[in-house]
Design an enzyme around this catalytic site. Sequence first.
Site, PDB file in Angstrom:
ATOM      1  N   HIS A   1       0.794  -1.278  -0.418  1.00 33.21           N
ATOM      2  CA  HIS A   1      -0.204  -0.335   0.288  1.00 33.21           C
ATOM      3  C   HIS A   1       0.772   1.378  -0.200  1.00 33.21           C
ATOM      4  O   HIS A   1       0.967   2.094   1.357  1.00 33.21           O
ATOM      5  CB  HIS A   1      -0.999   0.002   1.505  1.00 33.21           C
ATOM      6  CG  HIS A   1      -2.135  -1.045   0.922  1.00 33.21           C
ATOM      7  ND1 HIS A   1      -3.474  -0.715   0.950  1.00 33.21           N
ATOM      8  CD2 HIS A   1      -2.238  -2.788   1.100  1.00 33.21           C
ATOM      9  CE1 HIS A   1      -3.737  -1.940   0.773  1.00 33.21           C
ATOM     10  NE2 HIS A   1      -2.880  -3.183   1.522  1.00 33.21           N
TER      11      HIS A   1
ATOM     12  N   ASP B   1      -5.577 -13.551  -0.682  1.00 38.36           N
ATOM     13  CA  ASP B   1      -5.683 -12.750   0.384  1.00 38.36           C
ATOM     14  C   ASP B   1      -7.330 -12.575   0.580  1.00 38.36           C
ATOM     15  O   ASP B   1      -7.545 -11.963   0.132  1.00 38.36           O
ATOM     16  CB  ASP B   1      -5.256 -11.374  -0.512  1.00 38.36           C
ATOM     17  CG  ASP B   1      -5.286 -10.234   0.512  1.00 38.36           C
ATOM     18  OD1 ASP B   1      -5.457 -10.230   1.210  1.00 38.36           O
ATOM     19  OD2 ASP B   1      -5.520  -9.140  -0.715  1.00 38.36           O
TER      20      ASP B   1
END
Length: 402
Positions: free
Chosen positions: A195, A277
């Site tokens: 991120h 994920d």
Amino acid sequence: MKTKIFNANLVTPHRIIRDGALLIEDGKILQVCDVNPPTHDTFDIDAQGNYVSPGFIDLHIHGGGNSDFMDGSVQAFLDIANTHARFGTTAMVPTTLTSELDDLIKTLDLYEQANRQNFHGSSFLGMHLEGPYFAQSQRGAQDPRYIRNPDASEYNRILDHSSSIVRWSAAPELDGAIAFGQRLMQRGILPAVAHTDAVYEEVLEAFDNGYTLATHLYSAMSGVTRKNAFRYAGTIESALLLDMDVEIIADGVHLPEALLKLIYKIKGPDRIALITDAMRAAAMPEGESVLGPKSNGLKVIVEDGVAKLADRSSFAGSVATADRLIRNMISMAGVPLTEALKMMTLTPARIMKVDDRKGSLQKGKDADVIIFDDKICIQKTFIKGKMVYEKQATSAGNVYRL
């Protein structure tokens, strides 16, 4: 009693042993055989010509079976572990989302309780903290209220509270991120790039300070950018260029066929870890769901094999199971079976430093073993030699049983 799995195509990291056999005793692999040896007083399992391989190791997973690791209960941990065992995952690293500090501490405490009670599902390898030290511009579906720069007083409190953390994802360009990575390394915890809007020079510095893994490559990270007319390599290009391990969500949605092929061509099976994920909607019907805690998480819609924000402006999490990842790497990226499996067995085991006991069919390693057919449909799952799942055929068709 010893267990023998025979009439099997044994998948090793380098080849497939046809019509082989596997001997298991006391939760460990006793022998890998290229023939079916005569045995006495063994529990014999006929693999019926199916494949036998190490169980899948998922380094990055949030949930499944309508549970999330941040739901605030031990039962959620156990339900997720049981759910993914059905699809061949024998070990996993439970993953958090950005949250209030108190919720994070509670999740770490629940992990330790659940780990002591997890007898039937995928084993836990330790916790992965995903955030909250992220770039707001690359937050994806992470809650922006909790995103902030690394705070030594905060992360040291967390580290002192729990010894169960094995990896932590952060944006390396943030103030304090390098010192944070150094602190993690001192504690034997793997820092990962995630991120982030970092450019090459920032990623290189981070790599030199322990950030040797890229979290879900291409998702929520910078690519080539221009500043004052000059081009800069982003995190994506940096991860491909450096000797950095990368995770990829090979659900066939987060990354299209061309990118799966590109990553495989550049990094190869020794540097790629396949991850689900997965959020709570994995192994559930499509429709409305929640990303994060059931009580106050983000409402999402699951369709087209992926979770999306309610306005469909962005993906909001994967709903993949591990078997789907293997199928996609074979069918979409053209990867041989042995190498596709390596990316979800031996490579993640090496990244998490458990390859001395997991990740391959080898004498002395944990008997985390799966049996699957040529469509990568899981027939049986064994964790430390104990069968925790078997696919059952009935007159109503195939049903799953744990």
